[in-house]
Design a protein around this motif. Structure first.
Motif, PDB file in Angstrom:
ATOM      1  N   LEU B 110       0.845  -1.193   0.000  1.00  0.00           N
ATOM      2  CA  LEU B 110       0.000   0.000   0.000  1.00  0.00           C
ATOM      3  C   LEU B 110       0.880   1.242   0.000  1.00  0.00           C
ATOM      4  CD1 LEU B 110      -2.446  -1.238   2.735  1.00  0.00           C
ATOM      5  CD2 LEU B 110      -3.021  -0.923   0.338  1.00  0.00           C
ATOM      6  N   SER B 111       0.284   2.360  -0.276  1.00  0.00           N
ATOM      7  CA  SER B 111       1.029   3.622  -0.172  1.00  0.00           C
ATOM      8  C   SER B 111       0.076   4.694   0.318  1.00  0.00           C
ATOM      9  CB  SER B 111       1.609   4.005  -1.534  1.00  0.00           C
ATOM     10  OG  SER B 111       0.558   4.434  -2.371  1.00  0.00           O
ATOM     11  N   THR B 112       0.613   5.902   0.501  1.00  0.00           N
ATOM     12  CA  THR B 112      -0.238   6.982   0.987  1.00  0.00           C
ATOM     13  C   THR B 112      -1.156   7.511  -0.106  1.00  0.00           C
ATOM     14  OG1 THR B 112       1.494   8.549   0.465  1.00  0.00           O
ATOM     15  CG2 THR B 112       1.436   7.707   2.708  1.00  0.00           C
ATOM     16  N   LYS B 113      -0.927   7.109  -1.346  1.00  0.00           N
ATOM     17  CA  LYS B 113      -1.816   7.521  -2.437  1.00  0.00           C
ATOM     18  C   LYS B 113      -3.066   6.627  -2.457  1.00  0.00           C
ATOM     19  CE  LYS B 113       1.394  10.104  -4.860  1.00  0.00           C
ATOM     20  NZ  LYS B 113       2.494   9.908  -3.978  1.00  0.00           N
ATOM     21  N   GLN B 114      -4.134   7.198  -2.992  1.00  0.00           N
ATOM     22  CA  GLN B 114      -5.337   6.377  -3.126  1.00  0.00           C
ATOM     23  C   GLN B 114      -5.290   5.648  -4.466  1.00  0.00           C
ATOM     24  OE1 GLN B 114      -9.024   8.451  -2.470  1.00  0.00           O
ATOM     25  NE2 GLN B 114      -9.880   6.543  -1.697  1.00  0.00           N
ATOM     26  N   THR B 115      -5.340   4.324  -4.433  1.00  0.00           N
ATOM     27  CA  THR B 115      -5.256   3.495  -5.640  1.00  0.00           C
ATOM     28  C   THR B 115      -6.375   2.473  -5.586  1.00  0.00           C
ATOM     29  OG1 THR B 115      -3.891   1.809  -4.627  1.00  0.00           O
ATOM     30  CG2 THR B 115      -2.731   3.702  -5.553  1.00  0.00           C
ATOM     31  N   PRO B 116      -6.583   1.749  -6.688  1.00  0.00           N
ATOM     32  CA  PRO B 116      -7.597   0.675  -6.637  1.00  0.00           C
ATOM     33  C   PRO B 116      -7.328  -0.320  -5.504  1.00  0.00           C
ATOM     34  CG  PRO B 116      -6.908   1.052  -8.896  1.00  0.00           C
ATOM     35  CD  PRO B 116      -6.025   1.908  -8.038  1.00  0.00           C
ATOM     36  N   LEU B 117      -6.047  -0.539  -5.206  1.00  0.00           N
ATOM     37  CA  LEU B 117      -5.735  -1.533  -4.180  1.00  0.00           C
ATOM     38  C   LEU B 117      -6.049  -1.015  -2.782  1.00  0.00           C
ATOM     39  CD1 LEU B 117      -2.428  -2.952  -5.626  1.00  0.00           C
ATOM     40  CD2 LEU B 117      -4.745  -3.840  -5.825  1.00  0.00           C
ATOM     41  N   SER B 118      -5.851   0.293  -2.568  1.00  0.00           N
ATOM     42  CA  SER B 118      -6.195   0.814  -1.235  1.00  0.00           C
ATOM     43  C   SER B 118      -7.709   0.826  -1.052  1.00  0.00           C
ATOM     44  CB  SER B 118      -5.601   2.206  -1.020  1.00  0.00           C
ATOM     45  OG  SER B 118      -6.175   3.110  -1.922  1.00  0.00           O
ATOM     46  N   LEU B 119      -8.451   0.839  -2.165  1.00  0.00           N
ATOM     47  CA  LEU B 119      -9.906   0.728  -2.042  1.00  0.00           C
ATOM     48  C   LEU B 119     -10.331  -0.718  -1.782  1.00  0.00           C
ATOM     49  CD1 LEU B 119     -11.019   3.149  -4.877  1.00  0.00           C
ATOM     50  CD2 LEU B 119     -10.908   3.560  -2.427  1.00  0.00           C
ATOM     51  N   LEU B 120      -9.440  -1.666  -2.151  1.00  0.00           N
ATOM     52  CA  LEU B 120      -9.761  -3.078  -1.889  1.00  0.00           C
ATOM     53  C   LEU B 120      -9.530  -3.444  -0.430  1.00  0.00           C
ATOM     54  CD1 LEU B 120     -10.422  -5.935  -2.997  1.00  0.00           C
ATOM     55  CD2 LEU B 120      -8.013  -6.190  -3.543  1.00  0.00           C
ATOM     56  N   ALA B 121      -8.587  -2.726   0.219  1.00  0.00           N
ATOM     57  CA  ALA B 121      -8.198  -3.100   1.581  1.00  0.00           C
ATOM     58  C   ALA B 121      -9.381  -3.171   2.553  1.00  0.00           C
ATOM     59  CB  ALA B 121      -7.138  -2.136   2.098  1.00  0.00           C
ATOM     60  N   PRO B 122     -10.370  -2.231   2.494  1.00  0.00           N
ATOM     61  CA  PRO B 122     -11.488  -2.344   3.444  1.00  0.00           C
ATOM     62  C   PRO B 122     -12.248  -3.659   3.326  1.00  0.00           C
ATOM     63  CG  PRO B 122     -11.477  -0.188   2.434  1.00  0.00           C
ATOM     64  CD  PRO B 122     -10.445  -0.985   1.710  1.00  0.00           C
TER      65      PRO B 122
END
Lengths: 121, 450
Positions: B110-122
Motif C-alpha cells: 500500500l502507499s499513501t496515495k489512493q489506488t484501486p488496491l487501497s480501495l480493496l483493503a477495506p
C-alpha cells in the motif's frame, strides 16, 4: 388351603371354615386334590410375578407377559381339566372321557408353552 | 551397497535443493513499475535462493496474464506497484479476489496515495487512514525523518511467523501507512506499529480530513500499537494475502540500512519471513487422512448403532519448507472433534497420540440418537492453515435382534415360566403314572402322592 380366621366373629367363622375344609377333605377324590394343589402352585407363582412387576420392574415387559400368562394359561387349562374329569360333572361332558380330557389338557399346555418360550426372551 | 546408498542420498539432497520450497508452487509474478524494478533486488535474490521462479511485469503490461479461463498461471503474486492508479485490464480488485479464491497467494503493498488496491483493503477488514497520512513517531530520538520508523517485534506480533526475525533481534525499518484492524477473525496481524506512533498528514493530507474520517469511521485517530503495519489475511480457501503498509519495507535501501549505533536492519529477514508465510511455507498444515471405526475393529462400518463405542483418528502433517516435504505433526494440543447432527451432539478434545507422530485419536460413545451424523474437525488458529474435515456416517437404532436378550431383572419371570413347565411335566408324569395304579384299584379310593 389353610382356613382363615375372621377377627369379628372368630368362633362361628372358624367353625364354618373348619366344616368347609373337612367336607372338602373328605368328599374330594385324591385326583382332584392333586389338580387343586397344582392350581394353588400356579396361583402363587402368578401372584409372585405380578407383585414383582408392580413393586420392582416390568422392564422386559414381554418377559412379564410371558411368565404371567404362562401361569394364567396353565391355570385355565388345569381348571378345565378338573371340571372335565370331575365325576360330578359326568352329565355335562358326556362325550369327553377323562383320557380325552387329559389329552386335550396336555396338547393345550404344550402349545401354550411353545408360545410362552417364544415370547419370553 | 554403501556407496549406492550414499549416491541415493546425494541425489535426494540435490533433488530437494531444486524443488519448490512452498507447499503450493514456486512460480511468482512480481508486478512492479519498470523503473523501480531494481530497488528490491535483495528480496528477489532471497526468493530465488528459496527456489522460486520470478516473473516480472509492469502494472500496465498486458502480458503475462495472471489468470486465463479461471486457470491461474502463478502460484503467488506480489504487487509492488503501490502508487499505480491505472493497472492493466486483468489486474482489478475483483480479479485479485478471484485468484485468491483459486488459491493463489498475494503480497500487496500500500502507499499513501489512493489506488484501486487501497480501495480493496477495506474488503479485508483493514481501515486505512485518508490519503497522504503516513505513520510517524518521534521516538526513539534519531537522525532519520519521523516517518522512517524502526520497529522491534514484540509478543503482540505474530511471533510464530517472525521467529527468525525475532531471533536476529534487529529492528525493522518502516515508512508507510498504518492499518486499523476490523474484527474479522481471519486477519493475522504480523507487525504492529510502535505505541508512540500515529498517522499524520505530513504527506499532502490535511488535518481536517484525518479528523473527519476518524469521526466517521468511529475508529478514533490512527494511533498507537493497536495499528498494524503488516497484516496477513487467510481466506476460507486457505490462500493468504499480506497487506504491507509500504513497499519500501522490501527495498534494498532499508535492507542494507545501518542505524547510528551500527545495528543492521532486519528488513531482509523480515521480508523473507513474511513471504514464507504468505507463500505457504510456514504454518502450513494438512489433514492427511481421517479414520473411524468401532472399538476393537479396524475397518469403518457403513452404519453405526446408537451407543456404539467409536474411535476417530486423524493424521496431520506440517509442511517442512527446508526439505520441501510433509512431516507428521503432533504439536496441536487444542484440536477438537465434533459429532454433529445439525448441532454437535458430542464435542470432545482430539489429543495427539503419544509415540505416533501426527496421529490424533479419541474414543467416544455415539449418542443415543439415530440420524445422519458427521465427524467434523474445524480447527482455525490465527496464522495457521485452517484444518477442516467432515465425514458423514449414519447412526441407526439397534436391529430387532441387536438388543440384549436375557436380562437379570427378568429372572423372576423366567423362573415363573420354567417352573410352570417343570410343574406341568411333573403333573403329567404323576397323572399318567397314577392312572395305571388307579385303574387297578378303581373300586377303592385312589392313593396318590403329590
Amino acid at each position: 388351603m389353610a382356613p382363615k380366621s375372621s377377627p369379628a366373629n372368630s368362633a362361628t367363622a372358624v367353625n364354618a371354615f373348619h366344616t368347609l375344609w373337612k367336607a372338602y377333605h373328605d368328599n374330594t377324590s385324591d385326583r382332584l386334590k392333586f389338580i387343586d394343589s397344582f392350581l394353588v402352585f400356579l396361583m402363587l407363582s402368578g401372584i409372585v410375578q405380578f407383585v414383582y412387576c408392580v413393586l420392582v420392574s416390568n422392564f422386559p415387559y414381554n418377559a412379564f407377559l410371558a411368565g404371567f400368562s404362562s401361569t394364567v394359561g396353565q391355570f385355565v387349562l388345569a381348571a378345565s381339566l378338573r371340571s372335565q374329569v370331575n365325576p360330578d360333572n359326568k352329565n355335562e361332558f358326556k362325550e369327553v372321557s377323562p383320557e380325552r380330557a387329559f389329552a386335550d389338557f396336555a396338547l393345550g399346555s404344550i402349545v401354550l408353552h411353545f408360545f410362552v418360550y417364544n415370547f419370553l426372551g | 551397497m554403501f556407496s549406492l546408498r550414499r549416491i541415493l542420498l546425494v541425489a535426494v539432497g540435490l533433488a530437494s535443493l531444486i524443488t519448490a520450497k512452498s507447499s503450493s508452487g514456486d512460480s511468482v509474478l512480481v508486478v512492479v513499475e519498470p523503473k523501480r524494478q531494481d530497488d528490491f533486488s535483495i528480496f528477489y535474490q532471497g526468493l530465488k535462493d528459496q527456489g522460486y521462479d520470478l516473473t516480472f511485469r509492469g502494472p500496465k503490461d498486458e502480458k503475462p496474464l495472471i489468470a486465463e479461463y479461471d486457470e491461474v498461471a502463478f502460484a503467488h503474486v506480489v504487487i509492488f506497484a503501490s502508487e499505480t492508479k491505472n493497472f492493466a485490464a486483468d489486474i482489478t480488485p475483483q480479479s485479485l479476489v478471484e485468484i485468491l479464491k483459486l488459491k493463489t497467494n498475494l503480497i500487496i503493498a500500500l502507499s499513501t496515495k489512493q489506488t484501486p488496491l487501497s480501495l480493496l483493503a477495506p474488503e479485508f477488514s483493514l481501515i486505512l487512514p485518508p490519503p497522504g497520512t503516513p505513520l510517524i513517531t518521534y521516538f526513539p530520538k534519531r537522525a532519520e525523518p519521523a516517518s522512517l520508523i524502526p520497529i522491534t517485534p514484540t509478543q503482540q506480533d505474530a511471533t510464530n511467523i517472525l521467529s527468525k526475525t525475532i531471533k536476529d533481534g534487529r529492528p525493522i525499518w518502516f515508512s508507510g501507512v498504518p492499518q486499523a484492524l476490523g474484527t474479522n477473525p481471519q486477519l493475522v496481524p504480523i507487525l504492529h506499529a510502535p505505541p508512540e506512533s500515529f498517522g499524520a498528514e505530513i504527506d499532502g493530507g490535511s488535518p481536517d480530513a484525518i479528523v473527519d474520517s476518524a469521526d466517521k469511521g468511529g475508529e478514533g485517530l490512527w494511533a498507537g500499537s493497536q495499528l498494524s503495519v503488516v497484516t496477513g489475511f487467510q481466506t476460507a480457501e486457505n490462500s493468504r494475502v499480506t497487506w504491507v503498509g509500504s513497499v519500501e519495507l522490501f527495498s534494498d535501501e532499508l535492507a542494507q540500512k545501518v542505524d547510528a549505533n551500527g545495528v543492521k536492519s532486519g528488513n531482509a529477514q523480515f521480508a523473507l519471513d513474511v513471504a514464507a508465510w504468505t507463500f505457504q511455507e510456514s504454518l502450513v498444515l494438512r489433514i492427511d487422512k481421517v479414520e473411524h471405526h468401532r472399538v476393537n475393529e479396524t475397518e469403518p462400518r457403513e452404519l453405526y448403532t446408537n451407543n456404539d463405542e467409536l474411535v476417530f483418528n486423524a493424521y496431520i502433517s506440517q509442511f517442512n519448507a527446508k526439505q520441501g516435504v510433509w512431516v507428521p505433526y503432533s504439536g496441536i494440543n487444542d484440536l477438537q472433534l465434533e459429532f454433529t447432527m445439525l448441532d454437535p451432539h458430542i464435542r470432545t478434545a482430539l489429543p495427539p497420540v503419544r509415540g505416533v507422530p501426527g496421529k490424533y485419536s479419541v474414543t467416544f460413545r455415539a449418542p443415543d440418537r439415530h440420524g445422519v451424523f458427521k465427524f467434523i474437525i474445524d480447527h482455525k488458529r490465527r496464522g495457521w492453515t485452517h484444518l477442516q474435515s467432515s465425514v458423514t456416517v449414519p447412526v441407526v437404532p439397534p436391529r430387532h435382534d441387536g438388543y440384549p436378550r436375557f436380562l437379570s431383572a427378568a429372572w423372576p419371570y423366567y423362573a415363573g415360566a420354567i417352573s410352570t413347565s417343570v410343574a406341568f411335566f411333573l403333573f403329567s408324569a404323576i397323572w399318567l403314572g397314577g392312572e395305571v395304579k388307579e385303574s387297578a384299584k378303581r373300586p377303592g379310593k385312589a392313593a396318590k402322592a403329590e
